[in-house]
Scaffold this active site. Structure first.
Site, PDB file in Angstrom:
ATOM      1  N   SER A 172      -0.520   1.765  -9.702  1.00  0.00           N
ATOM      2  CA  SER A 172      -0.528   2.212  -8.311  1.00  0.00           C
ATOM      3  C   SER A 172       0.880   2.576  -7.891  1.00  0.00           C
ATOM      4  CB  SER A 172      -1.043   1.080  -7.419  1.00  0.00           C
ATOM      5  OG  SER A 172      -0.894   1.432  -6.060  1.00  0.00           O
ATOM      6  N   ASN A 199       1.480   2.550  -4.734  1.00  0.00           N
ATOM      7  CA  ASN A 199       1.502   1.962  -3.399  1.00  0.00           C
ATOM      8  C   ASN A 199       2.101   0.541  -3.480  1.00  0.00           C
ATOM      9  OD1 ASN A 199       0.720   0.541  -1.062  1.00  0.00           O
ATOM     10  ND2 ASN A 199      -0.977   1.959  -0.703  1.00  0.00           N
ATOM     11  N   ASN A 218       2.683  -1.572  -1.188  1.00  0.00           N
ATOM     12  CA  ASN A 218       1.990  -2.583  -0.368  1.00  0.00           C
ATOM     13  C   ASN A 218       0.855  -3.240  -1.144  1.00  0.00           C
ATOM     14  OD1 ASN A 218       3.225  -2.347   2.388  1.00  0.00           O
ATOM     15  ND2 ASN A 218       2.660  -0.214   2.030  1.00  0.00           N
ATOM     16  N   LYS A 219       0.149  -2.439  -1.922  1.00  0.00           N
ATOM     17  CA  LYS A 219      -0.923  -3.023  -2.756  1.00  0.00           C
ATOM     18  C   LYS A 219      -0.325  -4.014  -3.742  1.00  0.00           C
ATOM     19  CE  LYS A 219      -4.240   0.860  -3.107  1.00  0.00           C
ATOM     20  NZ  LYS A 219      -4.884   1.765  -4.084  1.00  0.00           N
ATOM     21  N   ASP A 227      -8.854   1.440  -6.388  1.00  0.00           N
ATOM     22  CA  ASP A 227      -9.120   2.537  -5.461  1.00  0.00           C
ATOM     23  C   ASP A 227      -9.865   1.958  -4.271  1.00  0.00           C
ATOM     24  OD1 ASP A 227      -8.505   5.355  -5.196  1.00  0.00           O
ATOM     25  OD2 ASP A 227     -10.664   5.633  -4.956  1.00  0.00           O
ATOM     26  N   PHE A 249      -0.726  -1.670   5.993  1.00  0.00           N
ATOM     27  CA  PHE A 249      -0.487  -0.248   5.735  1.00  0.00           C
ATOM     28  C   PHE A 249      -1.779   0.520   5.977  1.00  0.00           C
ATOM     29  CE2 PHE A 249      -2.650   0.236   1.606  1.00  0.00           C
ATOM     30  CZ  PHE A 249      -2.808  -1.095   1.240  1.00  0.00           C
ATOM     31  N   GLY A 250      -1.703   1.830   5.806  1.00  0.00           N
ATOM     32  CA  GLY A 250      -2.901   2.668   5.896  1.00  0.00           C
ATOM     33  C   GLY A 250      -3.666   2.464   7.197  1.00  0.00           C
ATOM     34  N   HIS A 307     -10.742  -7.160   1.399  1.00  0.00           N
ATOM     35  CA  HIS A 307     -11.437  -6.465   0.325  1.00  0.00           C
ATOM     36  C   HIS A 307     -10.673  -6.582  -0.995  1.00  0.00           C
ATOM     37  CE1 HIS A 307      -8.646  -4.269   2.757  1.00  0.00           C
ATOM     38  NE2 HIS A 307      -8.465  -3.349   1.825  1.00  0.00           N
TER      39      HIS A 307
HETATM   40  P1  ITT Z   1      -2.644   4.456  -5.370  1.00  0.00           P
HETATM   41  O1  ITT Z   1      -3.771   5.437  -5.540  1.00  0.00           O
HETATM   42  O2  ITT Z   1      -1.388   4.903  -6.029  1.00  0.00           O
HETATM   43  O3  ITT Z   1      -3.030   3.055  -5.751  1.00  0.00           O
HETATM   44  P2  ITT Z   1      -3.048   4.969  -2.542  1.00  0.00           P
HETATM   45  O4  ITT Z   1      -2.357   4.463  -1.317  1.00  0.00           O
HETATM   46  O5  ITT Z   1      -3.241   6.457  -2.679  1.00  0.00           O
HETATM   47  O6  ITT Z   1      -2.278   4.363  -3.801  1.00  0.00           O
HETATM   48  P3  ITT Z   1      -5.933   4.627  -2.451  1.00  0.00           P
HETATM   49  O7  ITT Z   1      -6.200   5.982  -3.001  1.00  0.00           O
HETATM   50  O8  ITT Z   1      -6.731   3.478  -2.972  1.00  0.00           O
HETATM   51  O9  ITT Z   1      -4.409   4.217  -2.669  1.00  0.00           O
HETATM   52  O10 ITT Z   1      -6.015   4.560  -0.870  1.00  0.00           O
HETATM   53  C1  ITT Z   1      -6.766   5.430  -0.104  1.00  0.00           C
HETATM   54  C2  ITT Z   1      -6.315   5.347   1.317  1.00  0.00           C
HETATM   55  O11 ITT Z   1      -6.776   4.137   1.908  1.00  0.00           O
HETATM   56  C3  ITT Z   1      -4.820   5.411   1.559  1.00  0.00           C
HETATM   57  O12 ITT Z   1      -4.609   6.236   2.684  1.00  0.00           O
HETATM   58  C4  ITT Z   1      -4.421   4.004   1.872  1.00  0.00           C
HETATM   59  O13 ITT Z   1      -3.355   3.943   2.794  1.00  0.00           O
HETATM   60  C5  ITT Z   1      -5.712   3.436   2.486  1.00  0.00           C
HETATM   61  N1  ITT Z   1      -5.840   2.022   2.135  1.00  0.00           N
HETATM   62  C6  ITT Z   1      -6.000   1.513   0.886  1.00  0.00           C
HETATM   63  N2  ITT Z   1      -6.032   0.172   0.932  1.00  0.00           N
HETATM   64  C7  ITT Z   1      -5.889  -0.174   2.249  1.00  0.00           C
HETATM   65  C8  ITT Z   1      -5.813  -1.401   2.929  1.00  0.00           C
HETATM   66  O14 ITT Z   1      -5.870  -2.563   2.302  1.00  0.00           O
HETATM   67  N3  ITT Z   1      -5.666  -1.373   4.260  1.00  0.00           N
HETATM   68  C9  ITT Z   1      -5.584  -0.201   4.920  1.00  0.00           C
HETATM   69  N4  ITT Z   1      -5.628   0.986   4.346  1.00  0.00           N
HETATM   70  C10 ITT Z   1      -5.773   1.025   3.013  1.00  0.00           C
END
Ligand code: ITT
Length: 190
Positions: free
Chosen positions: A8, A10, A12-13, A68, A148-149, A176
């Site tokens: 990843s 990301n 934060n993950k 994902d 985040f997100g 989740h």
């Molecule tokens: P990677 O694919 O590199 O792991 P990403 O941020 O693109 O990083 P995803 O495709 O899984 O990861 O995420 C899809 C979207 O959902 C993205 O805009 C994230 O910010 C959001 N997201 C994922 N997990 C989240 C969480 O725990 N809380 C809030 N938003 C989240």
């Protein structure tokens, strides 16, 4: 200690899951020197988790975990779902995506939603999937700068505040992602 790559970009993950994966050596993409973008061309969370883990496993031959995640809003027929990252356009950021969801939810009283994480663990012999879900609802406005997100607009069931208003520990107790990672921990017996 067994080594695993977390596929990843990301951070934060990575921060969230590293509190649960204490008995393995978890390498980030930066640790292994992978800087390319992985194109998430799948039509489901499961397909994208597999694409991410397989891309990295095929390059490094080190067991790889990929996550994902999507926000699924009931009254939006499950959107943004697999399109969560680019919901308001290819170059969208979290603020744009949140705005689009809040705009679409204007006037809608049934605000139920859920976060779903699918994790793929890819090793030489297998691809295994683990799922974690948290049910909740979309708040009326964005609140909190934690997480985040979509965290600032998601209120988990039984809570009075958004994920964005929670500490990392508070989110991790019920999220989740932590539910999916707990299944990985149980499976690996670590
Ligand atoms: P990677 O694919 O590199 O792991 P990403 O941020 O693109 O990083 P995803 O495709 O899984 O990861 O995420 C899809 C979207 O959902 C993205 O805009 C994230 O910010 C959001 N997201 C994922 N997990 C989240 C969480 O725990 N809380 C809030 N938003 C989240």
């Amino acid at each position: 200690m067994n080594k695993y790559i977390f596929a990843s970009s990301n951070q934060n993950k990575l921060l969230e899951i590293s509190t649960q994966l204490l008995d393995i050596r978890l390498l980030s993409l930066l640790d292994v020197g992978y800087y390319d973008e992985i194109i998430e061309s799948g039509s489901t969370l499961r397909e994208n988790a597999l694409i991410k883990s397989k891309t990295i496993y095929d390059k490094y031959s080190i067991p790889t975990i990929a996550d994902d995640t999507g926000l699924e809003v009931y009254q939006l027929d499950g959107r943004p779902g697999v399109f969560s990252a680019r919901y308001s356009g290819e170059k969208a950021n979290a603020t744009d995506n949140i705005k689009k969801v809040l705009d679409e939810m204007q006037g809608i009283t049934d605000r139920r939603a859920r976060f779903k994480t699918v994790i793929c663990l890819k090793s030489k012999s297998q691809e295994i999937f683990f799922e974690g879900i948290v049910e909740g609802c979309i708040s009326n406005e964005s609140s909190g700068d934690g997480g985040f997100g979509y965290d600032p607009i998601f209120i988990p069931n039984g809570c009075q505040k958004t994920f964005g208003e929670m500490s990392l520990d508070e989110k991790n107790k019920i999220s989740h992602r932590s539910r999916a990672i707990q299944k990985v921990v149980d499976y690996l017996n670590i």
